[in-house]
Design a protein around this motif. Structure first.
Motif, PDB file in Angstrom:
ATOM      1  N   ASP A 117       4.988 -21.725  42.278  1.00 45.32           N
ATOM      2  CA  ASP A 117       3.608 -22.147  42.805  1.00 45.32           C
ATOM      3  C   ASP A 117       3.744 -23.406  43.882  1.00 45.32           C
ATOM      4  N   ALA A 118       4.212 -23.104  45.047  1.00 44.03           N
ATOM      5  CA  ALA A 118       4.154 -24.212  46.042  1.00 44.03           C
ATOM      6  C   ALA A 118       2.944 -25.078  46.294  1.00 44.03           C
ATOM      7  N   VAL A 119       1.957 -23.945  46.516  1.00 37.91           N
ATOM      8  CA  VAL A 119       0.729 -24.689  46.883  1.00 37.91           C
ATOM      9  C   VAL A 119      -0.303 -23.580  46.048  1.00 37.91           C
ATOM     10  N   GLU A 120      -1.674 -24.234  45.827  1.00 37.35           N
ATOM     11  CA  GLU A 120      -2.565 -23.484  45.407  1.00 37.35           C
ATOM     12  C   GLU A 120      -3.842 -23.108  46.510  1.00 37.35           C
ATOM     13  N   ASP A 173     -12.520 -23.912  46.879  1.00 37.70           N
ATOM     14  CA  ASP A 173     -12.490 -24.074  48.362  1.00 37.70           C
ATOM     15  C   ASP A 173     -11.378 -25.024  48.556  1.00 37.70           C
ATOM     16  N   GLU A 174     -10.821 -25.892  47.807  1.00 37.63           N
ATOM     17  CA  GLU A 174      -9.819 -26.671  48.054  1.00 37.63           C
ATOM     18  C   GLU A 174      -8.324 -25.951  48.332  1.00 37.63           C
ATOM     19  N   ILE A 175      -7.383 -26.441  49.129  1.00 37.26           N
ATOM     20  CA  ILE A 175      -6.284 -26.021  48.851  1.00 37.26           C
ATOM     21  C   ILE A 175      -5.312 -27.451  48.480  1.00 37.26           C
ATOM     22  N   VAL A 176      -4.633 -26.809  47.615  1.00 37.32           N
ATOM     23  CA  VAL A 176      -4.128 -28.360  46.688  1.00 37.32           C
ATOM     24  C   VAL A 176      -2.543 -28.083  46.867  1.00 37.32           C
ATOM     25  N   PHE A 177      -1.864 -29.198  47.171  1.00 38.93           N
ATOM     26  CA  PHE A 177      -0.421 -29.387  46.826  1.00 38.93           C
ATOM     27  C   PHE A 177      -0.384 -30.360  45.715  1.00 38.93           C
ATOM     28  N   ASP A 178       0.633 -30.140  45.112  1.00 39.97           N
ATOM     29  CA  ASP A 178       1.171 -30.883  44.052  1.00 39.97           C
ATOM     30  C   ASP A 178       1.811 -32.121  44.685  1.00 39.97           C
ATOM     31  N   GLU A 179       1.207 -33.293  43.970  1.00 43.51           N
ATOM     32  CA  GLU A 179       2.109 -34.649  44.534  1.00 43.51           C
ATOM     33  C   GLU A 179       3.611 -34.587  44.062  1.00 43.51           C
ATOM     34  N   HIS A 180       3.849 -33.864  42.946  1.00 48.21           N
ATOM     35  CA  HIS A 180       5.113 -34.300  42.417  1.00 48.21           C
ATOM     36  C   HIS A 180       6.063 -32.842  42.245  1.00 48.21           C
ATOM     37  N   PHE A 181       5.552 -32.092  43.342  1.00 47.07           N
ATOM     38  CA  PHE A 181       6.445 -30.909  43.681  1.00 47.07           C
ATOM     39  C   PHE A 181       7.804 -31.112  44.028  1.00 47.07           C
ATOM     40  N   ALA A 182       8.271 -31.745  44.613  1.00 44.17           N
ATOM     41  CA  ALA A 182       9.554 -32.018  44.933  1.00 44.17           C
ATOM     42  C   ALA A 182      10.387 -32.462  43.663  1.00 44.17           C
TER      43      ALA A 182
END
Length: 221
Positions: A152-155, A172-181
């Motif tokens: 799940d790269a992006v929600e 309604d938000e598009i969420v990137f995980d701050e610690h994804f990398a």
């Protein structure tokens, strides 16, 4: 009299046993009442009942009227008794459905309206404790599974495709995980094993390019 009572009771039990194995319960109540009455009159077998239930649903979905009107009109024209009438009516019903399936398609002169265009969503980066790697949500011991894993790269998604269910899962938000990398780099993959991994479960990941570093590929040595 006792024999007739037993016969009615036996068919009632039989009907109750097979009605739930068809689309009967998905029909409107009026159609259910008609089909149940017809089943008791004609003593439909399971397969015969399944045929008329599916025919009832098809005629309704195709905008070709209802089965009750069709049955009453055709049975009045045939003028046969129950035993012969049932066989004749089922034959004519299948012929009617086949003719409708083979008929040229017709479309409304006024085209369908386009779905409402999705409004711009707020794109955010958040600290999340969610895991990013797992099995496809459909996978279970009761399914024939392709062993797909998901990242799940992006929600949520930037697109608003009317057929897609992603937009119903999130706010309604598009969420990137701050610690994804960091989470991606920390994945423990089995050496020498081939994995089937998809990244489109929670968003159209390719639409984002390498925004917020979502493109690094996990490497297993």
């Amino acid at each position: 009299m006792n024999t007739n009572t037993t016969t009615r009771f036996d068919y009632a039990a039989k009907f109750a046993g097979f009605a739930g194995k068809t689309l009967f319960e998905q029909l409107p109540s009026r159609q259910q009442e008609f089909l149940q009455r017809l089943a008791f009159e004609q003593r439909f077998t399971f397969q015969e009942f399944r045929q008329v239930v599916e025919a009832c649903r098809d005629l309704s979905m195709w905008g070709e009227g209802d089965l009750e009107t069709w049955w009453q009109k055709r049975s009045a024209q045939n003028g046969m008794r129950n035993g012969h009438l049932k066989k004749q009516m089922l034959t004519e019903l299948q012929a009617e459905l086949a003719a409708l399936r083979q008929a040229p398609k017709t479309y409304p002169l006024i085209p369908l309206t386009r779905p409402k265009q999705r409004e711009k969503s707020l794109i955010t980066v958040k600290d999340s404790d969610k895991t990013i790697f797992g099995m496809c949500p459909v996978a279970s011991e009761k399914t024939v599974c392709c062993n797909l894993h998901t990242i799940d790269a992006v929600e949520n998604c930037v697109f608003g495709c009317s057929y897609c269910s992603i937009q119903t899962f999130y706010s309604d938000e598009i969420v990137f995980d701050e610690h994804f990398a960091q989470k991606l780099a920390a994945l423990e993959l089995e050496p020498g094993r081939f994995y089937h991994i998809g990244t489109g479960q929670s968003s159209d990941s390719l639409a984002w390019g390498n925004r917020h570093g979502i493109l690094p590929v996990p490497v297993c040595c």
